[in-house]
Structures are given as structure tokens and as C-alpha cells.
Design a protein around this motif. Structure first.
Motif, PDB file in Angstrom:
ATOM      1  N   PRO A  57       9.645 -68.892  69.998  1.00 47.64           N
ATOM      2  CA  PRO A  57       8.463 -68.304  69.357  1.00 47.64           C
ATOM      3  C   PRO A  57       7.516 -67.681  70.377  1.00 47.64           C
ATOM      4  CG  PRO A  57       8.366 -70.718  69.300  1.00 47.64           C
ATOM      5  CD  PRO A  57       9.729 -70.347  69.795  1.00 47.64           C
ATOM      6  N   LEU A  58       6.733 -66.719  69.916  1.00 46.77           N
ATOM      7  CA  LEU A  58       5.873 -65.952  70.816  1.00 46.77           C
ATOM      8  C   LEU A  58       4.857 -66.817  71.554  1.00 46.77           C
ATOM      9  CD1 LEU A  58       5.150 -62.771  68.635  1.00 46.77           C
ATOM     10  CD2 LEU A  58       6.815 -63.041  70.489  1.00 46.77           C
ATOM     11  N   CYS A  59       4.365 -67.872  70.908  1.00 45.68           N
ATOM     12  CA  CYS A  59       3.323 -68.694  71.535  1.00 45.68           C
ATOM     13  C   CYS A  59       3.830 -69.463  72.745  1.00 45.68           C
ATOM     14  CB  CYS A  59       2.711 -69.658  70.512  1.00 45.68           C
ATOM     15  SG  CYS A  59       3.894 -70.799  69.751  1.00 45.68           S
ATOM     16  N   LEU A  60       5.149 -69.526  72.920  1.00 46.17           N
ATOM     17  CA  LEU A  60       5.723 -70.213  74.069  1.00 46.17           C
ATOM     18  C   LEU A  60       6.136 -69.246  75.176  1.00 46.17           C
ATOM     19  CD1 LEU A  60       7.945 -72.904  72.278  1.00 46.17           C
ATOM     20  CD2 LEU A  60       5.577 -73.089  73.055  1.00 46.17           C
ATOM     21  N   LEU A  61       5.822 -67.962  74.977  1.00 47.74           N
ATOM     22  CA  LEU A  61       6.187 -66.936  75.958  1.00 47.74           C
ATOM     23  C   LEU A  61       4.947 -66.325  76.587  1.00 47.74           C
ATOM     24  CD1 LEU A  61       8.894 -64.941  73.945  1.00 47.74           C
ATOM     25  CD2 LEU A  61       9.314 -66.641  75.737  1.00 47.74           C
ATOM     26  N   LYS A  62       5.089 -65.873  77.832  1.00 50.35           N
ATOM     27  CA  LYS A  62       4.040 -65.030  78.416  1.00 50.35           C
ATOM     28  C   LYS A  62       3.940 -63.758  77.581  1.00 50.35           C
ATOM     29  CE  LYS A  62       4.740 -66.432  83.271  1.00 50.35           C
ATOM     30  NZ  LYS A  62       3.361 -66.719  83.703  1.00 50.35           N
ATOM     31  N   GLU A  63       2.740 -63.260  77.393  1.00 45.79           N
ATOM     32  CA  GLU A  63       2.569 -62.077  76.557  1.00 45.79           C
ATOM     33  C   GLU A  63       3.333 -60.876  77.118  1.00 45.79           C
ATOM     34  OE1 GLU A  63      -1.052 -59.631  74.311  1.00 45.79           O
ATOM     35  OE2 GLU A  63      -1.471 -61.489  75.415  1.00 45.79           O
ATOM     36  N   LEU A 109      -1.819 -68.319  67.410  1.00 40.52           N
ATOM     37  CA  LEU A 109      -2.476 -67.349  68.288  1.00 40.52           C
ATOM     38  C   LEU A 109      -3.455 -66.535  67.465  1.00 40.52           C
ATOM     39  CD1 LEU A 109       0.654 -66.122  70.293  1.00 40.52           C
ATOM     40  CD2 LEU A 109      -1.053 -67.799  71.028  1.00 40.52           C
ATOM     41  N   PHE A 110      -4.591 -66.208  68.046  1.00 35.75           N
ATOM     42  CA  PHE A 110      -5.620 -65.425  67.353  1.00 35.75           C
ATOM     43  C   PHE A 110      -5.956 -64.210  68.209  1.00 35.75           C
ATOM     44  CE2 PHE A 110      -6.192 -69.924  66.263  1.00 35.75           C
ATOM     45  CZ  PHE A 110      -6.020 -69.870  64.887  1.00 35.75           C
ATOM     46  N   THR A 143      -2.065 -65.155  63.906  1.00 35.96           N
ATOM     47  CA  THR A 143      -2.226 -63.736  63.584  1.00 35.96           C
ATOM     48  C   THR A 143      -1.005 -62.893  63.965  1.00 35.96           C
ATOM     49  OG1 THR A 143      -3.346 -63.366  65.692  1.00 35.96           O
ATOM     50  CG2 THR A 143      -4.740 -63.836  63.787  1.00 35.96           C
ATOM     51  N   VAL A 144      -0.068 -63.471  64.709  1.00 39.39           N
ATOM     52  CA  VAL A 144       1.136 -62.721  65.079  1.00 39.39           C
ATOM     53  C   VAL A 144       2.383 -63.314  64.426  1.00 39.39           C
ATOM     54  CG1 VAL A 144       0.187 -61.879  67.248  1.00 39.39           C
ATOM     55  CG2 VAL A 144       1.444 -64.042  67.217  1.00 39.39           C
ATOM     56  N   LYS A 145       2.190 -64.095  63.380  1.00 39.34           N
ATOM     57  CA  LYS A 145       3.325 -64.744  62.718  1.00 39.34           C
ATOM     58  C   LYS A 145       4.363 -63.735  62.238  1.00 39.34           C
ATOM     59  CE  LYS A 145       4.526 -67.707  58.785  1.00 39.34           C
ATOM     60  NZ  LYS A 145       4.022 -68.461  57.607  1.00 39.34           N
ATOM     61  N   GLU A 146       3.911 -62.602  61.722  1.00 38.93           N
ATOM     62  CA  GLU A 146       4.836 -61.603  61.190  1.00 38.93           C
ATOM     63  C   GLU A 146       5.714 -60.994  62.276  1.00 38.93           C
ATOM     64  OE1 GLU A 146       5.254 -61.092  57.963  1.00 38.93           O
ATOM     65  OE2 GLU A 146       3.772 -62.676  57.680  1.00 38.93           O
ATOM     66  N   LYS A 147       5.275 -61.081  63.512  1.00 38.00           N
ATOM     67  CA  LYS A 147       6.049 -60.529  64.622  1.00 38.00           C
ATOM     68  C   LYS A 147       6.927 -61.586  65.295  1.00 38.00           C
ATOM     69  CE  LYS A 147       2.406 -57.171  65.747  1.00 38.00           C
ATOM     70  NZ  LYS A 147       1.468 -56.687  66.806  1.00 38.00           N
ATOM     71  N   CYS A 148       6.747 -62.836  64.895  1.00 35.69           N
ATOM     72  CA  CYS A 148       7.401 -63.952  65.567  1.00 35.69           C
ATOM     73  C   CYS A 148       8.699 -64.338  64.858  1.00 35.69           C
ATOM     74  CB  CYS A 148       6.460 -65.156  65.607  1.00 35.69           C
ATOM     75  SG  CYS A 148       7.125 -66.599  66.463  1.00 35.69           S
ATOM     76  N   GLY A 149       9.702 -64.760  65.624  1.00 29.95           N
ATOM     77  CA  GLY A 149      10.994 -65.150  65.066  1.00 29.95           C
ATOM     78  C   GLY A 149      11.067 -66.577  64.580  1.00 29.95           C
ATOM     79  N   GLY A 150       9.976 -67.358  64.721  1.00 35.36           N
ATOM     80  CA  GLY A 150       9.953 -68.716  64.213  1.00 35.36           C
ATOM     81  C   GLY A 150      10.770 -69.686  65.053  1.00 35.36           C
ATOM     82  N   SER A 201      19.026 -66.966  62.173  1.00 38.57           N
ATOM     83  CA  SER A 201      19.500 -66.684  60.808  1.00 38.57           C
ATOM     84  C   SER A 201      18.471 -67.145  59.780  1.00 38.57           C
ATOM     85  CB  SER A 201      20.829 -67.403  60.562  1.00 38.57           C
ATOM     86  OG  SER A 201      21.814 -66.992  61.476  1.00 38.57           O
ATOM     87  N   GLU A 202      18.335 -66.383  58.696  1.00 41.02           N
ATOM     88  CA  GLU A 202      17.304 -66.659  57.706  1.00 41.02           C
ATOM     89  C   GLU A 202      17.376 -68.081  57.162  1.00 41.02           C
ATOM     90  OE1 GLU A 202      14.667 -64.942  56.653  1.00 41.02           O
ATOM     91  OE2 GLU A 202      15.119 -63.458  58.205  1.00 41.02           O
ATOM     92  N   TRP A 203      18.596 -68.589  56.942  1.00 42.38           N
ATOM     93  CA  TRP A 203      18.716 -69.915  56.345  1.00 42.38           C
ATOM     94  C   TRP A 203      18.390 -71.034  57.336  1.00 42.38           C
ATOM     95  CZ3 TRP A 203      22.340 -73.572  57.957  1.00 42.38           C
ATOM     96  CH2 TRP A 203      23.355 -73.109  58.797  1.00 42.38           C
ATOM     97  N   LYS A 204      18.332 -70.689  58.633  1.00 40.02           N
ATOM     98  CA  LYS A 204      17.977 -71.679  59.657  1.00 40.02           C
ATOM     99  C   LYS A 204      16.525 -71.558  60.112  1.00 40.02           C
ATOM    100  CE  LYS A 204      22.458 -72.242  62.021  1.00 40.02           C
ATOM    101  NZ  LYS A 204      23.089 -72.150  63.353  1.00 40.02           N
ATOM    102  N   LYS A 205      15.880 -70.447  59.787  1.00 35.50           N
ATOM    103  CA  LYS A 205      14.566 -70.140  60.356  1.00 35.50           C
ATOM    104  C   LYS A 205      13.431 -70.801  59.582  1.00 35.50           C
ATOM    105  CE  LYS A 205      13.186 -65.850  60.098  1.00 35.50           C
ATOM    106  NZ  LYS A 205      13.113 -64.421  60.410  1.00 35.50           N
ATOM    107  N   ASN A 206      12.417 -71.244  60.319  1.00 40.78           N
ATOM    108  CA  ASN A 206      11.261 -71.854  59.689  1.00 40.78           C
ATOM    109  C   ASN A 206      10.023 -71.588  60.561  1.00 40.78           C
ATOM    110  OD1 ASN A 206       9.765 -73.279  57.833  1.00 40.78           O
ATOM    111  ND2 ASN A 206      10.396 -75.298  58.548  1.00 40.78           N
TER     112      ASN A 206
END
Length: 375
Positions: A320-326, A373-374, A351-358, A337-342
């Protein structure tokens, strides 16, 4: 894979069919599975019926009753109904992706394998073929072939690739393989014989040396086999992606692995540095494998930019994005995969959830550093 369970009546053999939640013409019913809260004696001709109600007996046909969360089944889904009342969603109509689990068998014993090897059911190939025959070609953009290790069932693999080439010519195909059997040039030539123009071989490399790689894979000589398999595919003009799954055993050598790939495998189409799915064998070896992505942030940064600055196509999967350097966000991909993602509860306000792979919903442990992240 989404799984539901119920109580089976008159299900004498595994049934594969297309979900319909509304009645269809009698002549279309043989390949349809009718899903409804109201099942009565007037409902007949379907491959099977599924209901959330409790049913004591039915005069004819196959039925699975008392199914919880039946509403997860939608029109156009393709499902497998077993004799024991298990319902496996093989293909979701809302997705443009499909995965073919071609075998449970494997010639490696990786310490972090999410799906430990096992024997194949005798009807596995028939089920896969039936599912593919029910999918409309125009509905798929991507097909993944995985296992187990697909090359251990060589005939089935070659037949599947030929079928996909004929029936899904526009679909992008990714073949997940450890590459070891492809060290035999004649065997590699058989695999590529179907000439799938959009086929990508996805091959894992866990270290820049044989000692570490072979220890992780659990087979002496695996590193040499995989490297030779990659070279053979290059000789045959095939596209490849090298996958590096990050774990405690190899995170300190990420930059060394990146340099090895650049020096020895500069021809590969793509390199993916990947967070781990902690399930299966990874759960059994959790104390040895687990590392929070926050702990290898710097090593990941250096490895990614090492490859990027040298003109190699590189991405980050499953983190997920919050665990990466920007500065690494541009390399992050929505890869789970969609059935594994949460997404965790704290992700809802991000605020960046839509860009994040979960995250992997299947993992038994999650990073304690996942925070909203805000921006």
C-alpha cells in the motif's frame, strides 16, 4: 477465489454453469445455474439451482440449499458446484480478468508458497476447459495461468495456450512459472509453439546467488535452472517479467538483486518487486519470513531507482502507498486480485485510497504502520 457452502441435493457430479437470477428460456437452461430465494417444482431444466432457503426434498434436478451470502452471486458469473455443496466462483462477470489454476502440483517447495502443492482432482482440466468455453471472448482483457507449477503438466499447458490463442486472441496472457523446466530448450520450444502474441512469462527470482535462492525454493540447483530457463525463452524471442518477492531472507540484498538483473537479464520486459502474501506455507514460517515493508523502505527505494535509472521497466506490487516513500508511488501498481484485495478500517478516511492497491485479505498478518494519508 470466492467460496460459498450449502447443502447439496441430487448433485451427482461437479457442475459448471453460468449464474442467472431470473428465469431463462427452457432451451437455454442446460448451461445455466438458477439462483433464487424461491425454488419450486416449476423450476426445471437448469444445470443446478441455488437457494438460501431450507429445502427438505426436490422432485427432480440438482439443488444446493441453505446457502449464506447468496447475494454475492451475480448474473453472468461462472461457478463450480461440487457434490458436497461447495460453490466456487470461477469467473466474475464484473471482471475483465480470469485466472486458470491449471494444476496444484509443483516441482519446488518454496518456504513462502501461498498455495502448498497437492495432487490434482481428476476432473481439473475438464472443469477449466468448461469454464473457458462459457466465457465470452470480448469480456476478457487478461488471462492468468498459474498453479502449482504449470510446466509440470506440460500437455495440459500447451493445449490451454493453443486454445487461448484460438479463442481469446486479443487477451493478454500471463504465465506464472518458476522457469525451472524451461531450462530444457526443447521443452521451452513446446511451450511457445502456440505462438501467443500477447504471452508474458512471469518468473520469480529470490536472490542474486544460488545459495539464497535455492534455500528459499527448497531445491538444490533451482537458481541455475531458472536462469537457464530465462535465457532459453530469450533465445525463443519471448517476453518475460522477473518477480522478486521481498522477505526477511532477501531484503538486505534488494539492490544486489537489481544489479544482477541489470547485468545478466537486461532483456526482460519488466521487473516487479513484490510484497508477500502471508498465507499457506508463509503462515507456517511466519517467524522466519515476516518483515514489515516499513523496515525495507530504503532498500526498496534503492533497488527500484537502480533499475529505473538504467532504463529498465520496474514496478512495485502488493504494497500500500502509505508504506512507500512518496517518490516510489509512480512505480506502484494495483496488482492484487479483486477477490483477495481489501482495505483496512483506517483506510476509509485516506485521501489516496482510490489510487492505492490495498492489502491481501488472505494474509494472516498486516503491517502496524498502515495509516490514512491526508494530502
Amino acid at each position: 477465489m470466492i467460496n460459498l457452502t450449502g447443502i447439496a441435493l441430487n448433485v451427482q457430479y461437479p457442475i459448471v454453469g453460468i449464474v442467472t437470477t431470473t428465469p431463462v428460456n427452457l432451451f437455454m437452461r442446460s448451461e445455466r445455474i438458477f439462483v433464487s430465494a424461491k425454488i419450486n417444482s416449476s423450476v426445471f431444466g437448469y444445470a443446478c439451482c441455488i437457494t438460501n432457503q431450507d429445502v427438505v426434498a426436490i422432485p427432480r434436478g440438482s439443488l444446493v440449499h441453505s446457502v449464506l451470502e447468496m447475494e454475492t452471486l451475480t448474473d453472468g458469473d461462472i461457478i463450480l458446484v461440487t457434490t458436497g455443496g461447495r460453490i466456487n466462483v470461477m469467473y466474475q462477470s464484473c471482471n475483465a480478468d480470469h485466472t486458470v489454476f491449471i494444476t496444484n502440483r509443483c516441482n519446488s517447495r518454496c518456504i513462502m508458497c501461498p498455495q502448498p502443492p497437492s495432487n490434482d482432482p481428476p476432473d481439473l482440466q475438464d472443469i477449466n476447459q468448461k469454464v473457458l468455453s462459457l466465457i465470452k471472448a470480448e469480456s476478457l482483457q487478461h488471462i492468468g495461468i498459474t498453479g502449482g507449477e504449470p510446466t509440470v503438466v506440460l500437455d495440459q499447458l500447451c493445449q490451454t495456450l493453443a486454445y487461448l490463442n484460438s479463442n481469446f486472441p486479443n487477451a493478454f496472457i500471463s504465465l506464472l512459472t518458476n522457469g525451472r523446466r524451461l531450462s530444457d530448450f526443447d521443452l521451452a520450444r513446446q511451450v511457445v509453439a502456440a505462438k501467443n502474441k500477447k504471452l508474458l512469462f512471469c518468473i520469480p527470482l529470490y536472490a542474486d546467488n544460488d545459495v539464497q535462492h535455492d534455500a528459499i525454493v527448497g531445491v538444490p540447483g533451482a537458481f541455475a535452472d531458472t536462469i537457464q530457463g530465462i535465457y532459453n525463452l530469450y533465445r525463443l524471442g519471448r517476453r518475460m517479467e522477473v518477480r522478486v518477492v521481498v522477505m526477511r531472507q532477501n531484503f538486505t540484498r534488494l539492490t544486489a538483486i537489481a544489479e544482477f538483473i541489470y547485468r545478466n537479464l537486461p532483456f526482460v520486459a519488466h521487473v516487479a518487486l513484490m510484497g508477500m502474501e502471508y498465507t499457506g506455507e508463509a503462515e507456517e514460517h511466519l517467524d522466519d519470513l515476516w518483515i514489515d515493508p516499513k523496515e525495507y523502505t530504503q532498500q526498496l527505494y534503492e533497488a527500484v531507482w537502480h533499475l529505473h535509472r538504467r532504463g529498465m521497466n520496474v514496478s512495485i506490487y502488493n504494497i500500500p502507498l502509505c508504506l512507500l516513500k512518496e517518490t516510489l508511488w509512480q512505480f506502484s501498481r494495483d496488482s492484487i486480485s479483486e477477490w483477495k484485495k481489501n482495505y483496512l478500517e483506517q483506510c476509509n478516511s485516506c485521501t489516496v485510497k482510490e489510487k492505492c492497491g490495498g492489502v491481501f485479505d488472505t494474509s494472516v498478518v498486516q503491517s502496524q504502520n498502515i495509516l490514512p494519508l491526508f494530502l
